[in-house]
Design a protein around this motif. Structure first.
Motif, PDB file in Angstrom:
ATOM      1  N   THR A 181     108.052   1.790  -2.947  1.00 42.42           N
ATOM      2  CA  THR A 181     108.156   2.506  -4.214  1.00 42.42           C
ATOM      3  C   THR A 181     108.663   1.545  -5.286  1.00 42.42           C
ATOM      4  O   THR A 181     109.139   0.455  -4.981  1.00 42.42           O
ATOM      5  CB  THR A 181     109.138   3.699  -4.118  1.00 42.42           C
ATOM      6  OG1 THR A 181     110.455   3.205  -3.871  1.00 42.42           O
ATOM      7  CG2 THR A 181     108.716   4.694  -3.053  1.00 42.42           C
ATOM      8  N   ILE A 182     108.560   1.998  -6.531  1.00 43.71           N
ATOM      9  CA  ILE A 182     109.072   1.238  -7.666  1.00 43.71           C
ATOM     10  C   ILE A 182     110.230   2.024  -8.259  1.00 43.71           C
ATOM     11  O   ILE A 182     110.094   3.220  -8.527  1.00 43.71           O
ATOM     12  CB  ILE A 182     107.977   1.053  -8.738  1.00 43.71           C
ATOM     13  CG1 ILE A 182     106.804   0.257  -8.181  1.00 43.71           C
ATOM     14  CG2 ILE A 182     108.542   0.384  -9.983  1.00 43.71           C
ATOM     15  CD1 ILE A 182     105.607   0.213  -9.122  1.00 43.71           C
ATOM     16  N   ASP A 183     111.359   1.354  -8.469  1.00 47.04           N
ATOM     17  CA  ASP A 183     112.439   2.009  -9.187  1.00 47.04           C
ATOM     18  C   ASP A 183     112.493   1.446 -10.607  1.00 47.04           C
ATOM     19  O   ASP A 183     111.783   0.491 -10.937  1.00 47.04           O
ATOM     20  CB  ASP A 183     113.781   1.893  -8.451  1.00 47.04           C
ATOM     21  CG  ASP A 183     114.281   0.464  -8.276  1.00 47.04           C
ATOM     22  OD1 ASP A 183     114.048  -0.386  -9.167  1.00 47.04           O
ATOM     23  OD2 ASP A 183     114.924   0.189  -7.257  1.00 47.04           O
ATOM     24  N   LEU A 184     113.313   2.042 -11.439  1.00 48.91           N
ATOM     25  CA  LEU A 184     113.367   1.642 -12.847  1.00 48.91           C
ATOM     26  C   LEU A 184     113.794   0.186 -13.003  1.00 48.91           C
ATOM     27  O   LEU A 184     113.250  -0.541 -13.830  1.00 48.91           O
ATOM     28  CB  LEU A 184     114.297   2.570 -13.634  1.00 48.91           C
ATOM     29  CG  LEU A 184     114.427   2.267 -15.126  1.00 48.91           C
ATOM     30  CD1 LEU A 184     113.067   2.321 -15.830  1.00 48.91           C
ATOM     31  CD2 LEU A 184     115.404   3.235 -15.778  1.00 48.91           C
ATOM     32  N   LYS A 185     114.752  -0.247 -12.201  1.00 48.33           N
ATOM     33  CA  LYS A 185     115.224  -1.636 -12.281  1.00 48.33           C
ATOM     34  C   LYS A 185     114.071  -2.607 -12.013  1.00 48.33           C
ATOM     35  O   LYS A 185     113.924  -3.613 -12.713  1.00 48.33           O
ATOM     36  CB  LYS A 185     116.370  -1.846 -11.290  1.00 48.33           C
ATOM     37  CG  LYS A 185     116.995  -3.214 -11.339  1.00 48.33           C
ATOM     38  CD  LYS A 185     118.153  -3.317 -10.365  1.00 48.33           C
ATOM     39  CE  LYS A 185     118.731  -4.718 -10.344  1.00 48.33           C
ATOM     40  NZ  LYS A 185     119.790  -4.856  -9.348  1.00 48.33           N
ATOM     41  N   GLU A 186     113.266  -2.323 -11.003  1.00 45.59           N
ATOM     42  CA  GLU A 186     112.123  -3.185 -10.686  1.00 45.59           C
ATOM     43  C   GLU A 186     111.102  -3.175 -11.824  1.00 45.59           C
ATOM     44  O   GLU A 186     110.580  -4.233 -12.218  1.00 45.59           O
ATOM     45  CB  GLU A 186     111.457  -2.725  -9.380  1.00 45.59           C
ATOM     46  CG  GLU A 186     112.299  -2.968  -8.151  1.00 45.59           C
ATOM     47  CD  GLU A 186     111.784  -2.270  -6.909  1.00 45.59           C
ATOM     48  OE1 GLU A 186     111.974  -2.832  -5.818  1.00 45.59           O
ATOM     49  OE2 GLU A 186     111.203  -1.165  -7.010  1.00 45.59           O
ATOM     50  N   ALA A 187     110.817  -1.982 -12.351  1.00 46.98           N
ATOM     51  CA  ALA A 187     109.845  -1.875 -13.448  1.00 46.98           C
ATOM     52  C   ALA A 187     110.332  -2.628 -14.674  1.00 46.98           C
ATOM     53  O   ALA A 187     109.549  -3.340 -15.331  1.00 46.98           O
ATOM     54  CB  ALA A 187     109.591  -0.405 -13.784  1.00 46.98           C
ATOM     55  N   GLN A 188     111.614  -2.514 -14.986  1.00 43.57           N
ATOM     56  CA  GLN A 188     112.133  -3.196 -16.171  1.00 43.57           C
ATOM     57  C   GLN A 188     112.204  -4.708 -15.973  1.00 43.57           C
ATOM     58  O   GLN A 188     112.026  -5.458 -16.930  1.00 43.57           O
ATOM     59  CB  GLN A 188     113.480  -2.614 -16.584  1.00 43.57           C
ATOM     60  CG  GLN A 188     113.294  -1.230 -17.201  1.00 43.57           C
ATOM     61  CD  GLN A 188     114.543  -0.683 -17.830  1.00 43.57           C
ATOM     62  OE1 GLN A 188     115.640  -0.852 -17.312  1.00 43.57           O
ATOM     63  NE2 GLN A 188     114.378  -0.015 -18.952  1.00 43.57           N
ATOM     64  N   ALA A 189     112.428  -5.164 -14.752  1.00 39.57           N
ATOM     65  CA  ALA A 189     112.431  -6.606 -14.494  1.00 39.57           C
ATOM     66  C   ALA A 189     111.041  -7.186 -14.753  1.00 39.57           C
ATOM     67  O   ALA A 189     110.899  -8.220 -15.422  1.00 39.57           O
ATOM     68  CB  ALA A 189     112.879  -6.892 -13.061  1.00 39.57           C
ATOM     69  N   VAL A 190     110.020  -6.507 -14.262  1.00 41.49           N
ATOM     70  CA  VAL A 190     108.646  -6.956 -14.497  1.00 41.49           C
ATOM     71  C   VAL A 190     108.310  -6.854 -15.982  1.00 41.49           C
ATOM     72  O   VAL A 190     107.715  -7.763 -16.561  1.00 41.49           O
ATOM     73  CB  VAL A 190     107.653  -6.129 -13.642  1.00 41.49           C
ATOM     74  CG1 VAL A 190     106.213  -6.346 -14.076  1.00 41.49           C
ATOM     75  CG2 VAL A 190     107.822  -6.486 -12.174  1.00 41.49           C
ATOM     76  N   ALA A 191     108.724  -5.754 -16.606  1.00 40.73           N
ATOM     77  CA  ALA A 191     108.446  -5.562 -18.032  1.00 40.73           C
ATOM     78  C   ALA A 191     109.136  -6.620 -18.887  1.00 40.73           C
ATOM     79  O   ALA A 191     108.558  -7.116 -19.860  1.00 40.73           O
ATOM     80  CB  ALA A 191     108.866  -4.163 -18.471  1.00 40.73           C
ATOM     81  N   GLY A 192     110.360  -6.979 -18.540  1.00 41.42           N
ATOM     82  CA  GLY A 192     111.079  -8.003 -19.294  1.00 41.42           C
ATOM     83  C   GLY A 192     110.384  -9.349 -19.215  1.00 41.42           C
ATOM     84  O   GLY A 192     110.238 -10.055 -20.227  1.00 41.42           O
ATOM     85  N   ALA A 193     109.947  -9.716 -18.019  1.00 48.88           N
ATOM     86  CA  ALA A 193     109.224 -10.986 -17.845  1.00 48.88           C
ATOM     87  C   ALA A 193     107.883 -10.936 -18.576  1.00 48.88           C
ATOM     88  O   ALA A 193     107.471 -11.928 -19.194  1.00 48.88           O
ATOM     89  CB  ALA A 193     109.016 -11.272 -16.358  1.00 48.88           C
ATOM     90  N   LEU A 194     107.223  -9.785 -18.526  1.00 47.32           N
ATOM     91  CA  LEU A 194     105.949  -9.633 -19.225  1.00 47.32           C
ATOM     92  C   LEU A 194     106.150  -9.739 -20.737  1.00 47.32           C
ATOM     93  O   LEU A 194     105.365 -10.398 -21.423  1.00 47.32           O
ATOM     94  CB  LEU A 194     105.298  -8.304 -18.865  1.00 47.32           C
ATOM     95  CG  LEU A 194     103.976  -7.996 -19.569  1.00 47.32           C
ATOM     96  CD1 LEU A 194     102.918  -9.038 -19.203  1.00 47.32           C
ATOM     97  CD2 LEU A 194     103.497  -6.599 -19.217  1.00 47.32           C
ATOM     98  N   PHE A 195     107.203  -9.113 -21.242  1.00 44.23           N
ATOM     99  CA  PHE A 195     107.500  -9.202 -22.676  1.00 44.23           C
ATOM    100  C   PHE A 195     107.626 -10.673 -23.082  1.00 44.23           C
ATOM    101  O   PHE A 195     107.041 -11.109 -24.073  1.00 44.23           O
ATOM    102  CB  PHE A 195     108.791  -8.453 -23.019  1.00 44.23           C
ATOM    103  CG  PHE A 195     109.160  -8.526 -24.474  1.00 44.23           C
ATOM    104  CD1 PHE A 195     108.738  -7.550 -25.346  1.00 44.23           C
ATOM    105  CD2 PHE A 195     109.927  -9.578 -24.965  1.00 44.23           C
ATOM    106  CE1 PHE A 195     109.063  -7.613 -26.702  1.00 44.23           C
ATOM    107  CE2 PHE A 195     110.262  -9.659 -26.309  1.00 44.23           C
ATOM    108  CZ  PHE A 195     109.823  -8.668 -27.181  1.00 44.23           C
ATOM    109  N   ASP A 196     108.380 -11.443 -22.308  1.00 48.80           N
ATOM    110  CA  ASP A 196     108.575 -12.861 -22.620  1.00 48.80           C
ATOM    111  C   ASP A 196     107.248 -13.611 -22.621  1.00 48.80           C
ATOM    112  O   ASP A 196     107.028 -14.502 -23.455  1.00 48.80           O
ATOM    113  CB  ASP A 196     109.537 -13.499 -21.626  1.00 48.80           C
ATOM    114  CG  ASP A 196     110.955 -12.946 -21.735  1.00 48.80           C
ATOM    115  OD1 ASP A 196     111.308 -12.360 -22.791  1.00 48.80           O
ATOM    116  OD2 ASP A 196     111.715 -13.085 -20.757  1.00 48.80           O
TER     117      ASP A 196
END
Length: 137
Positions: free
Chosen positions: A45-60
């Motif tokens: 499963t994906i939790d919010l912490k995992e989703a935000q870690a990927v999103a943060g790297a993607l933003f960069d």
């Protein structure tokens, strides 16, 4: 309540009010592939912490002009114009990292109807789940 949580709550309400139509580019990897890309603890499963870690790297990665924000061009179809406007509380036409992560959080929560704090493949296949996937791909 922190500013990010408050912004996420506002965006969550806005996200639920918006139609969850996705751009054609949202037809990307399947739910199980997304889980394998984001699920760092390998629990299926994906939790919010995992989703935000990927999103943060993607933003960069997306933030190509190094001005600290992403605009519609840099987002490359991940967010509709209407959703960008709703996620942009300062109405400057861009999202800074905090605003982008708040949008991810709002879409995550919209995709988690059982409120268990995780998303499985079934939840990612819903319109709300696909809207989240469009941000993370």
């Amino acid at each position: 309540m922190s500013n990010v949580s408050r912004l996420a709550a506002i965006l969550g309400a806005a996200a639920l009010a918006l139609p969850l139509t996705l751009p054609a580019s949202a037809k990307g990897p399947g739910a199980s592939k997304v889980i394998s890309m984001v699920d760092t603890d390998n629990d299926g499963t994906i939790d919010l912490k995992e989703a935000q870690a990927v999103a943060g790297a993607l933003f960069d990665k997306l933030e190509s002009d190094k001005d600290g924000t992403v605009d519609a061009k840099e987002l490359k179809g991940r967010v509709s114009k209407k959703a960008l406007k709703a996620a942009d509380p300062d109405s400057d036409g861009t999202l800074d990292k905090t605003e982008f992560l708040a949008l991810v959080e709002a879409r995550f929560k919209a995709a988690d109807p059982d409120n268990d704090g995780t998303l499985d493949a079934k939840e990612l296949k819903t319109p709300a789940g696909k809207a989240l996937v469009s941000l993370l791909k």
